[in-house]
Design an enzyme around this catalytic site. Structure first.
Site, PDB file in Angstrom:
ATOM      1  N   ARG A 140       0.882  -1.172   0.000  1.00  0.00           N
ATOM      2  CA  ARG A 140       0.000   0.000   0.000  1.00  0.00           C
ATOM      3  C   ARG A 140       0.913   1.212   0.000  1.00  0.00           C
ATOM      4  O   ARG A 140       1.668   1.430   0.958  1.00  0.00           O
ATOM      5  CB  ARG A 140      -0.912   0.008   1.230  1.00  0.00           C
ATOM      6  CG  ARG A 140      -1.590   1.344   1.431  1.00  0.00           C
ATOM      7  CD  ARG A 140      -2.699   1.314   2.428  1.00  0.00           C
ATOM      8  NE  ARG A 140      -3.865   0.633   1.870  1.00  0.00           N
ATOM      9  CZ  ARG A 140      -5.090   0.719   2.384  1.00  0.00           C
ATOM     10  NH1 ARG A 140      -5.311   1.460   3.450  1.00  0.00           N
ATOM     11  NH2 ARG A 140      -6.098   0.056   1.835  1.00  0.00           N
ATOM     12  N   HIS A 171      -7.212   0.573  -6.600  1.00  0.00           N
ATOM     13  CA  HIS A 171      -7.454  -0.250  -5.403  1.00  0.00           C
ATOM     14  C   HIS A 171      -8.168  -1.527  -5.856  1.00  0.00           C
ATOM     15  O   HIS A 171      -9.341  -1.754  -5.542  1.00  0.00           O
ATOM     16  CB  HIS A 171      -8.281   0.541  -4.385  1.00  0.00           C
ATOM     17  CG  HIS A 171      -8.251  -0.010  -2.998  1.00  0.00           C
ATOM     18  ND1 HIS A 171      -7.489  -1.127  -2.644  1.00  0.00           N
ATOM     19  CD2 HIS A 171      -8.878   0.389  -1.846  1.00  0.00           C
ATOM     20  CE1 HIS A 171      -7.670  -1.366  -1.355  1.00  0.00           C
ATOM     21  NE2 HIS A 171      -8.503  -0.476  -0.855  1.00  0.00           N
ATOM     22  N   GLN A 181     -10.007  -4.024  -3.340  1.00  0.00           N
ATOM     23  CA  GLN A 181     -11.306  -3.521  -2.897  1.00  0.00           C
ATOM     24  C   GLN A 181     -12.367  -3.792  -3.953  1.00  0.00           C
ATOM     25  O   GLN A 181     -13.478  -4.256  -3.650  1.00  0.00           O
ATOM     26  CB  GLN A 181     -11.216  -2.011  -2.604  1.00  0.00           C
ATOM     27  CG  GLN A 181     -12.531  -1.399  -2.183  1.00  0.00           C
ATOM     28  CD  GLN A 181     -13.026  -1.944  -0.857  1.00  0.00           C
ATOM     29  OE1 GLN A 181     -12.319  -1.912   0.139  1.00  0.00           O
ATOM     30  NE2 GLN A 181     -14.260  -2.458  -0.826  1.00  0.00           N
ATOM     31  N   ASP A 200     -17.111   7.166  -1.964  1.00  0.00           N
ATOM     32  CA  ASP A 200     -15.849   7.059  -1.227  1.00  0.00           C
ATOM     33  C   ASP A 200     -15.566   8.436  -0.629  1.00  0.00           C
ATOM     34  O   ASP A 200     -16.205   9.431  -1.009  1.00  0.00           O
ATOM     35  CB  ASP A 200     -14.731   6.614  -2.200  1.00  0.00           C
ATOM     36  CG  ASP A 200     -13.372   6.433  -1.521  1.00  0.00           C
ATOM     37  OD1 ASP A 200     -13.333   6.304  -0.281  1.00  0.00           O
ATOM     38  OD2 ASP A 200     -12.343   6.422  -2.238  1.00  0.00           O
ATOM     39  N   CYS A 238     -16.297   1.739   0.149  1.00  0.00           N
ATOM     40  CA  CYS A 238     -15.117   0.934   0.485  1.00  0.00           C
ATOM     41  C   CYS A 238     -14.752   1.044   1.957  1.00  0.00           C
ATOM     42  O   CYS A 238     -14.079   0.169   2.492  1.00  0.00           O
ATOM     43  CB  CYS A 238     -13.942   1.331  -0.401  1.00  0.00           C
ATOM     44  SG  CYS A 238     -13.549   3.092  -0.322  1.00  0.00           S
ATOM     45  N   ARG A 260     -13.596  -8.575   1.478  1.00  0.00           N
ATOM     46  CA  ARG A 260     -12.157  -8.336   1.274  1.00  0.00           C
ATOM     47  C   ARG A 260     -11.368  -9.589   1.626  1.00  0.00           C
ATOM     48  O   ARG A 260     -10.428  -9.984   0.942  1.00  0.00           O
ATOM     49  CB  ARG A 260     -11.665  -7.161   2.144  1.00  0.00           C
ATOM     50  CG  ARG A 260     -12.174  -5.796   1.749  1.00  0.00           C
ATOM     51  CD  ARG A 260     -11.609  -5.339   0.417  1.00  0.00           C
ATOM     52  NE  ARG A 260     -10.157  -5.251   0.388  1.00  0.00           N
ATOM     53  CZ  ARG A 260      -9.439  -4.221   0.837  1.00  0.00           C
ATOM     54  NH1 ARG A 260     -10.038  -3.165   1.331  1.00  0.00           N
ATOM     55  NH2 ARG A 260      -8.115  -4.226   0.758  1.00  0.00           N
TER      56      ARG A 260
HETATM   57  N1  NVA Z   1      -9.806   6.706  -1.782  1.00  0.00           N
HETATM   58  C1  NVA Z   1      -9.495   6.270  -0.451  1.00  0.00           C
HETATM   59  C2  NVA Z   1      -9.747   4.810  -0.306  1.00  0.00           C
HETATM   60  C3  NVA Z   1      -9.488   4.265   1.075  1.00  0.00           C
HETATM   61  C4  NVA Z   1      -9.743   2.797   1.160  1.00  0.00           C
HETATM   62  C5  NVA Z   1      -8.041   6.582  -0.148  1.00  0.00           C
HETATM   63  O1  NVA Z   1      -7.184   6.379  -1.029  1.00  0.00           O
HETATM   64  O2  NVA Z   1      -7.749   7.066   0.950  1.00  0.00           O
HETATM   65  N1   CP Z   2     -11.183  -0.092   2.203  1.00  0.00           N
HETATM   66  C1   CP Z   2      -9.926  -0.162   2.672  1.00  0.00           C
HETATM   67  O1   CP Z   2      -8.955  -0.413   1.921  1.00  0.00           O
HETATM   68  O2   CP Z   2      -9.820   0.029   4.009  1.00  0.00           O
HETATM   69  P1   CP Z   2      -8.483   0.235   4.856  1.00  0.00           P
HETATM   70  O3   CP Z   2      -7.927   1.571   4.471  1.00  0.00           O
HETATM   71  O4   CP Z   2      -8.947   0.178   6.282  1.00  0.00           O
HETATM   72  O5   CP Z   2      -7.521  -0.867   4.521  1.00  0.00           O
END
Ligand code: NVA
Ligand code: CP
Length: 319
Positions: free
Chosen positions: A116, A143, A146, A238, A278, A306
């Site tokens: 990540r 992502h 997800q 989101d 998400c 997930r």
């Molecule tokens: N768009 C959000 C998704 C989090 C799961 C982010 O990147 O923070």
């Molecule tokens: N939806 C998602 O990826 O959640 P986290 O940021 O908690 O991993």
């Protein structure tokens, strides 16, 4: 799908990266979803499925996480393997060791890496230099884990993908991009509504339109949330400020104010529409409490999925 067909999934996908959907076909996505469904049933029945015994997944986190970290770690445990949490600031990566060196070192110890991070390009660099599969646990651009969970949830709730219309309302971010890539591949129509200036990446939209042409599905990118939501089967949103965009969060609250998924917008959708997010959700910003906690919201089933889809991806690429 039985345990032996899960072995066939490994035969088919072993060694592949899972970075985004651009290198996957609709048929391959459906095979991964079938694997996830089998793993979900095995877990519900309490049957052991130790398909990754003796295997270790490294999990590099340059951003915070609840779902991704826990579902990968639990998933690997349930598959008989081990997951190693590698926080950026606790590794030499955080002190400037190049990702190209990290890739080659970690490839000598691990069987796969989930990452990540911020730039999608950093993950691609990791994938280029690593000799083991790389799984995208979220970048600024995509992502896919997800979205695999989102697809499983839609299939479970709607029974199929064909002709299902998903309306994504909000920021043209990583979620919008992965949904745009995946929807046409599995046979869904997708509409994306963002404020002006927050549209999804033009290249990703163009590629999704080409993909939609060959699958006979529809793609619409609009600045009108009601046009997107009209009679839709799935409403998705989101956060307005993603991780790394904290500085513009206040400006975004103003810019996105007419893009909130509230009762009025949700009523424009089909009577049987489901609500997806998400998570984490910001109640009162991109979604109201009433929609998030309402009868049509399936966000916690979605979060559970997930676990199942990521187990399928790990079995496929590592097994
Ligand atoms: N768009 C959000 C998704 C989090 C799961 C982010 O990147 O923070
Ligand atoms: N939806 C998602 O990826 O959640 P986290 O940021 O908690 O991993």
């Amino acid at each position: 799908m039985t345990l032996s067909s899960l072995h066939e999934l490994s035969e088919r996908f072993r060694g592949r990266d899972f970075l985004d959907f651009s290198t996957y076909t609709g048929e391959e996505i459906k095979a991964l979803l079938d694997g996830a469904k089998s793993l979900k049933i095995l877990r519900q029945q309490g049957e052991q499925h130790l398909l990754l015994q003796g295997k270790t997944l490294g999990m590099i986190f340059d951003k915070a996480s609840t779902r991704t970290r826990v579902s990968f770690e639990v998933g690997m445990f349930e598959l008989g393997g081990h997951a190693l949490f590698l926080a950026n600031d606790a590794t030499q990566l955080g002190r400037g060791e190049p990702i190209i060196d990290t890739a080659r070192v970690l490839s000598r110890y691990l069987q796969a890496i989930m990452i990540r991070t911020f730039a999608h390009q950093s993950m691609e660099e990791l994938a280029t230099y690593a000799t083991i599969p790389i799984i995208n646990g979220l970048t600024d651009e995509h992502h896919p884990c997800q979205v695999l969970a989102d697809l499983l949830t839609i299939e479970e709730k709607k029974g199929h993908f064909d002709g299902v219309t998903i309306a994504y309302v909000g920021d043209g971010n990583n979620m919008a991009h992965s949904l745009l890539q995946a929807a046409p591949l599995v046979g869904m129509n997708i509409r994306v509504a963002t404020p002006s200036g927050y549209e999804p990446d033009a290249t990703i939209v163009a590629q999704a339109k080409m993909s939609a042409k060959s699958s006979g599905t529809e793609i619409l990118v609009t600045n009108d949330p009601y046009v997107a939501a009209l009679d839709a089967d799935v409403i998705y949103t989101d956060v307005w400020a993603s991780m790394g965009q904290e500085e513009s969060a206040q400006k975004r609250i103003n810019d996105f104010s007419t893009f909130q998924v509230n009762d009025a917008l949700f009523e424009a959708a089909d009577d049987d529409a489901i609500f997806l997010h998400c998570l984490p959700a910001h109640r009162g910003e991109e979604v109201t409490e009433s929609v998030l906690e309402g009868a049509h919201s399936v966000v916690f089933d979605q979060a559970e999925n997930r676990l199942h889809v990521q187990k399928a991806v790990m079995v496929a690429v590592i097994g």
